[in-house]
Design a protein around this motif. Structure first.
Motif, PDB file in Angstrom:
ATOM      1  N   ASN A   4       0.948  -1.280   0.107  1.00  0.00           N
ATOM      2  CA  ASN A   4       0.051   0.000   0.083  1.00  0.00           C
ATOM      3  C   ASN A   4       0.864   1.037   0.037  1.00  0.00           C
ATOM      4  O   ASN A   4       1.670   1.513   1.113  1.00  0.00           O
ATOM      5  CB  ASN A   4      -0.862  -0.055   1.282  1.00  0.00           C
ATOM      6  CG  ASN A   4      -1.839   1.299   1.345  1.00  0.00           C
ATOM      7  OD1 ASN A   4      -1.739   2.144   0.621  1.00  0.00           O
ATOM      8  ND2 ASN A   4      -2.684   1.065   2.294  1.00  0.00           N
ATOM      9  N   PRO A   5       1.000   2.148  -0.985  1.00  0.00           N
ATOM     10  CA  PRO A   5       1.570   3.200  -1.205  1.00  0.00           C
ATOM     11  C   PRO A   5       1.478   4.418   0.009  1.00  0.00           C
ATOM     12  O   PRO A   5       2.051   5.233   0.165  1.00  0.00           O
ATOM     13  CB  PRO A   5       1.664   3.774  -2.435  1.00  0.00           C
ATOM     14  CG  PRO A   5       0.271   2.967  -3.040  1.00  0.00           C
ATOM     15  CD  PRO A   5       0.077   1.818  -2.365  1.00  0.00           C
ATOM     16  N   GLU A   6       0.505   3.915   0.669  1.00  0.00           N
ATOM     17  CA  GLU A   6      -0.117   4.892   1.804  1.00  0.00           C
ATOM     18  C   GLU A   6       0.994   4.762   2.886  1.00  0.00           C
ATOM     19  O   GLU A   6       1.151   5.498   3.920  1.00  0.00           O
ATOM     20  CB  GLU A   6      -1.275   4.820   2.102  1.00  0.00           C
ATOM     21  CG  GLU A   6      -2.496   5.062   1.392  1.00  0.00           C
ATOM     22  CD  GLU A   6      -3.946   4.574   1.872  1.00  0.00           C
ATOM     23  OE1 GLU A   6      -4.259   5.246   3.162  1.00  0.00           O
ATOM     24  OE2 GLU A   6      -4.613   4.101   1.197  1.00  0.00           O
ATOM     25  N   GLU A  31      -9.419  11.346  -3.403  1.00  0.00           N
ATOM     26  CA  GLU A  31      -9.724  11.146  -2.142  1.00  0.00           C
ATOM     27  C   GLU A  31      -8.305  10.955  -1.341  1.00  0.00           C
ATOM     28  O   GLU A  31      -7.271  10.893  -1.786  1.00  0.00           O
ATOM     29  CB  GLU A  31     -10.435   9.572  -2.211  1.00  0.00           C
ATOM     30  CG  GLU A  31      -9.692   8.621  -2.824  1.00  0.00           C
ATOM     31  CD  GLU A  31     -10.456   7.076  -2.844  1.00  0.00           C
ATOM     32  OE1 GLU A  31     -11.751   7.228  -2.714  1.00  0.00           O
ATOM     33  OE2 GLU A  31      -9.877   6.254  -3.372  1.00  0.00           O
ATOM     34  N   GLU A  32      -8.592  11.004  -0.062  1.00  0.00           N
ATOM     35  CA  GLU A  32      -7.423  11.037   0.720  1.00  0.00           C
ATOM     36  C   GLU A  32      -6.350   9.698   0.823  1.00  0.00           C
ATOM     37  O   GLU A  32      -5.277   9.624   1.090  1.00  0.00           O
ATOM     38  CB  GLU A  32      -7.670  11.200   2.352  1.00  0.00           C
ATOM     39  CG  GLU A  32      -8.912  10.343   2.885  1.00  0.00           C
ATOM     40  CD  GLU A  32      -8.195   9.027   3.235  1.00  0.00           C
ATOM     41  OE1 GLU A  32      -7.150   8.816   3.581  1.00  0.00           O
ATOM     42  OE2 GLU A  32      -9.073   8.002   3.041  1.00  0.00           O
ATOM     43  N   SER A  33      -7.014   8.551   0.281  1.00  0.00           N
ATOM     44  CA  SER A  33      -6.335   7.420   0.005  1.00  0.00           C
ATOM     45  C   SER A  33      -5.711   6.981  -1.187  1.00  0.00           C
ATOM     46  O   SER A  33      -5.842   6.167  -1.629  1.00  0.00           O
ATOM     47  CB  SER A  33      -7.393   6.167   0.500  1.00  0.00           C
ATOM     48  OG  SER A  33      -8.633   6.272  -0.572  1.00  0.00           O
ATOM     49  N   TYR A  34      -5.048   8.365  -1.574  1.00  0.00           N
ATOM     50  CA  TYR A  34      -4.061   8.373  -2.687  1.00  0.00           C
ATOM     51  C   TYR A  34      -4.888   7.817  -4.079  1.00  0.00           C
ATOM     52  O   TYR A  34      -4.131   7.457  -4.978  1.00  0.00           O
ATOM     53  CB  TYR A  34      -2.875   7.271  -2.401  1.00  0.00           C
ATOM     54  CG  TYR A  34      -2.263   7.669  -1.371  1.00  0.00           C
ATOM     55  CD1 TYR A  34      -0.716   7.908  -1.272  1.00  0.00           C
ATOM     56  CD2 TYR A  34      -2.652   7.721   0.129  1.00  0.00           C
ATOM     57  CE1 TYR A  34       0.095   8.252  -0.158  1.00  0.00           C
ATOM     58  CE2 TYR A  34      -2.040   8.253   1.081  1.00  0.00           C
ATOM     59  CZ  TYR A  34      -0.499   8.177   0.905  1.00  0.00           C
ATOM     60  OH  TYR A  34       0.270   8.752   1.964  1.00  0.00           O
ATOM     61  N   LEU A  70       4.792  12.177   0.584  1.00  0.00           N
ATOM     62  CA  LEU A  70       3.782  13.192   0.782  1.00  0.00           C
ATOM     63  C   LEU A  70       2.442  12.027   1.008  1.00  0.00           C
ATOM     64  O   LEU A  70       2.373  11.143   0.583  1.00  0.00           O
ATOM     65  CB  LEU A  70       3.507  13.848  -0.696  1.00  0.00           C
ATOM     66  CG  LEU A  70       4.081  15.260  -0.596  1.00  0.00           C
ATOM     67  CD1 LEU A  70       5.717  14.881  -0.487  1.00  0.00           C
ATOM     68  CD2 LEU A  70       3.897  15.978  -1.763  1.00  0.00           C
ATOM     69  N   THR A  71       1.306  12.794   1.769  1.00  0.00           N
ATOM     70  CA  THR A  71       0.296  12.167   1.868  1.00  0.00           C
ATOM     71  C   THR A  71      -0.608  12.006   0.756  1.00  0.00           C
ATOM     72  O   THR A  71      -0.458  13.098  -0.233  1.00  0.00           O
ATOM     73  CB  THR A  71      -0.725  12.676   3.117  1.00  0.00           C
ATOM     74  OG1 THR A  71      -0.806  14.061   2.695  1.00  0.00           O
ATOM     75  CG2 THR A  71       0.423  12.680   4.436  1.00  0.00           C
ATOM     76  N   GLY A  72      -1.613  11.420   0.587  1.00  0.00           N
ATOM     77  CA  GLY A  72      -2.787  11.522  -0.564  1.00  0.00           C
ATOM     78  C   GLY A  72      -3.337  12.790  -0.518  1.00  0.00           C
ATOM     79  O   GLY A  72      -3.398  13.411  -1.629  1.00  0.00           O
TER      80      GLY A  72
END
Length: 560
Positions: free
Chosen positions: A275-277, A402-405, A321-323
C-alpha cells in the motif's frame, strides 16, 4: 449461522468442494474455531463487490464463492439486458487469474458474452473497457492494496462506475437465492475461448486507454524539462507496462524501476502490505531514490489505482507526501494551468470525499470551481461524473480525489486511475522543477495561502465474528451524547446512516469540532477495521500535531 449449521455446511463442503486441491487440503486441516470463522457467514457482497481472505469456506475467497457471485451477477444481467455482456480484468494477486477464468466460465455458461483482458491489467482499464466495448458490466479480480492473503471481486456497471448501493442490493438478492453447489452453471474457459463465447479484449482498447491518459496533460504546448530522474515501483502489481509506456511515450525517459518490485508477484516478498500509503511499502523505493539521486519516487498499488510519492527535501532526504497533499498539489496545478491558458470549462467542478482534506474545497473555490462532497469510495466520485455527463456537462469535471491516494483528471474512466495519477504527478513535478520550485516549496506556499491543515487516518482491527459485532457496538457508542474530543467541543454531528445531503445511507459519522477541526468514524467496507479520520486546522505543524494527538486519544477511549 449457528454452530450446528456451520458444522453442517462444513460437512457439505467436504463432500462437494473437490475441484480445487488447495480448498480440499485446507478443509481437512480446519479445527472447530477455524470452521466457525470460515463458515459463520457468507462473504459479504456490497458496492465494493467481494473481498476476503483466500481459503476454504463461505466467508473466504475461493472458486466457489467467486462462481456463486458470478452466477448471481449473470442472473441480474439476464433480467436487465437483452444481450448481456461483461468485461473482466485481474491483477497479480494469488489466484486472480484463476478466479477471473472461473467467473468467465460461469458467465459463458449463462449466455453472457465475455470480454477478458489476455494479461493482467490495472483496475481503470476494466472501467475503460466496459465503456469502450459497451458491455453490461465489468468485473475486476483484485484486493487492491490488502496483504497477500486477500483477494476480491469488484463489479462495475455499464457506465464504467462501481455499482451503486441499489444495484448491489439487487445482485445480492440474486446471489442469496442460490445454493453454492447446486445452482451455479459453469463451463470450461478454454472451450469458451475456442467457441467464441469468451473473447480476449483487443489491443486497440489498451492503446485507446493509454492515449486518453496522455490527453490529460495541461501543459498546452509549454516546454518543460522531462529529463527529471524518476524511480518507479509497481509494488509487484499491474502498473509496470501501462505506467512506463505512458511516461516514455510522453518523453520521460530517465526512469529507474525498483527491480525487486518490478514483476507481478502476489506474495509481495519485499512489501507485505503493498500500500503506497504506508512507509514500509515505499522503503525499498526510497533506497533506490537515494542511490540514483532521483528527483521523484512513484509507487502504484497492485491494481494500479492508487499512487504514492516521495520527494527530496532541502537536506537531501526523501519525504513521503500524503494522498491529501498530493491531491491538493495536483488540484492547484491543474487549475492554475487551465486558468493561465484559458482552458477552464463552464461551471467547473471538483469532487472529493467527505474524509478528504477540506483545504481542497478552498483551493477549488479560489479558482472558481464548485465542490461536490461525496461518501468515502471513488465510486461516488464516478457517479457524479456520470450525473454531469447526463446533463451534457462531462467537460465540467476538472478533478476528483480522495485522501487514500486516488486521483482522476478526466471522465474517460469512472474510477481512480494510478496510470493517470503517475503521469500527471510527473508532469506537475517537471513543470515546477523547470522553474526551480520543489513540490515541498509549493506545498508550503499552499499552507501560507490557505492556513496549515493536518489530516490523519487511524485504523483499528476487529477480526472474526466477535470483532464484527464489537465494531457495530462501537459505532452505536459514538452515536451517544459525545460533547468533545481532546478538549475541542463538538459543534455538530453529521450521521450519514439515514442518508444526508442527498447521499446514500452509510454507516459514517462526522463530528464537526470547534476551530475548524473534525473527526470521521466509519467501519471499512473491505477489511475488518474501524477507521478514524482526524482533520486539524492550526497556525503551524507543531500545534496541529499536538492537537491531533489529544483528539485521537479521546476517540480511542470510545473504542475500548
Amino acid at each position: 449461522m449457528d454452530n450446528k449449521n456451520e458444522k453442517k455446511e462444513y460437512e457439505r463442503w467436504l463432500t462437494n468442494a473437490t475441484a480445487d486441491a488447495d480448498v480440499v487440503a485446507e478443509l481437512k486441516m480446519l479445527d472447530d474455531t477455524k470452521i466457525e470463522d470460515a463458515f459463520y457467514r457468507d462473504l459479504a457482497f456490497g458496492t465494493g463487490g467481494l473481498r476476503g481472505v483466500i481459503g476454504a469456506g463461505t466467508n473466504r475467497m475461493n472458486i466457489y464463492t467467486v462462481a456463486k457471485a458470478s452466477q448471481g451477477l449473470a442472473d441480474y444481467l439476464k433480467k436487465n439486458f437483452v444481450e448481456p455482456s461483461v468485461a473482466i480484468g485481474y491483477d497479480s494477486r494469488i489466484k486472480s487469474d484463476v478466479f477471473a477464468k472461473v467467473a468467465a466460465g460461469v458467465f459463458a455458461a449463462n449466455g453472457v458474452k465475455v470480454n477478458i483482458w489476455h494479461v493482467l491489467m490495472p483496475v481503470p482499464t476494466v472501467s475503460f473497457a466496459t465503456r469502450y466495448l459497451h458491455t453490461s458490466a465489468g468485473v475486476m479480480v483484485t484486493a487492491s492494496h490488502n496483504p497477500s492473503k486477500y483477494n476480491g471481486y469488484k463489479v462495475y456497471g455499464t457506465d464504467g462506475c462501481q455499482i451503486t448501493t441499489e444495484v448491489a442490493a439487487e445482485i445480492l438478492a440474486e446471489i442469496e437465492k442460490l445454493d453454492i453447489f447446486a445452482d451455479v452453471k459453469t463451463s470450461n474457459f478454454e472451450a469458451g475461448v475456442a467457441n467464441g463465447s469468451i473473447q480476449y479484449i483487443p489491443d486497440e482498447v489498451y492503446i485507446a486507454f493509454v492515449e486518453q491518459v496522455k490527453r490529460q496533460s495541461v501543459l498546452f504546448g509549454e516546454e518543460v524539462n522531462k529529463d527529471v530522474a524518476i524511480v518507479y515501483s509497481p509494488l509487484n502489481g499491474t502498473g509496470l507496462k501501462p505506467v512506463t509506456r505512458t511516461l516514455r511515450e510522453m518523453d520521460y525517459t530517465n526512469i529507474t524501476v525498483v527491480k525487486e518490485q518490478e514483476q507481478p508477484d502476489g506474495n509481495f516478498p519485499t512489501c507485505p502490505y503493498p500500500n503506497p500509503e504506508i512507509k514500509e511499502a515505499m522503503a525499498l523505493g526510497m533506497e533506490y531514490a537515494k542511490k540514483c539521486d532521483a528527483d521523484l519516487l512513484l509507487a502504484t498499488d497492485p491494481d494500479c489505482d492508487r499512487v504514492g510519492i516521495a520527494v527530496k527535501n532541502k537536506s537531501g532526504e526523501y519525504e513521503l507526501l500524503t494522498g491529501n497533499q498530493t491531491g491538493m498539489l495536483l488540484l492547484d496545478y491543474i487549475c492554475s494551468q487551465r486558468v493561465k491558458h484559458g482552458k477552464m470549462p463552464d461551471d467547473p467542478v471538483m469532487v472529493k470525499t467527505i474524509v478528504t482534506m477540506d483545504m481542497g474545497e478552498q483551493i477549488a473555490s479560489h479558482y472558481g470551481l464548485r465542490t461536490i462532497n461525496v461518501l468515502t469510495g471513488f465510486k461516488f466520485i464516478g457517479e457524479q461524473i456520470g450525473k454531469l455527463e447526463k446533463q451534457g456537462k462531462a467537460d465540467s469535471y476538472v478533478f476528483g480525489f480522495e485522501e487514500s491516494y486516488g486521483y482522476l483528471t478526466g471522465s474517460y474512466v469512472r474510477d481512480k486511475d494510478g496510470v493517470d495519477g503517475a503521469y500527471m504527478i510527473c508532469e506537475m513535478f517537471s513543470y515546477y522543477a523547470t522553474k526551480g520550485i520543489s513540490l515541498l516549496d509549493k506545498l508550503d506556499e499552499l499552507y501560507k495561502t490557505y492556513g496549515y491543515c493536518l489530516n490523519t487516518l487511524h485504523s483499528y482491527e476487529f477480526d472474526g465474528s466477535a470483532g464484527f459485532a464489537k465494531m457495530q457496538n462501537i459505532m452505536q457508542a459514538f452515536r451517544g451524547e459525545i460533547k468533545e474530543f481532546g478538549g475541542k467541543k463538538v459543534v455538530k454531528l453529521l450521521d450519514y446512516a439515514p442518508g444526508l445531503d442527498g447521499l446514500p445511507k452509510s454507516n459514517v459519522l462526522k463530528f464537526l469540532l470547534e476551530d475548524n477541526c473534525s473527526i470521521v468514524v466509519r467501519p471499512s467496507g473491505t477489511e475488518p477495521k474501524l477507521k478514524t479520520y482526524i482533520s486539524v486546522s492550526a497556525e503551524n505543524k507543531e500545534v496541529a500535531e499536538k492537537e491531533e494527538v489529544e483528539i485521537r486519544k479521546s476517540a480511542e477511549e470510545c473504542l475500548k
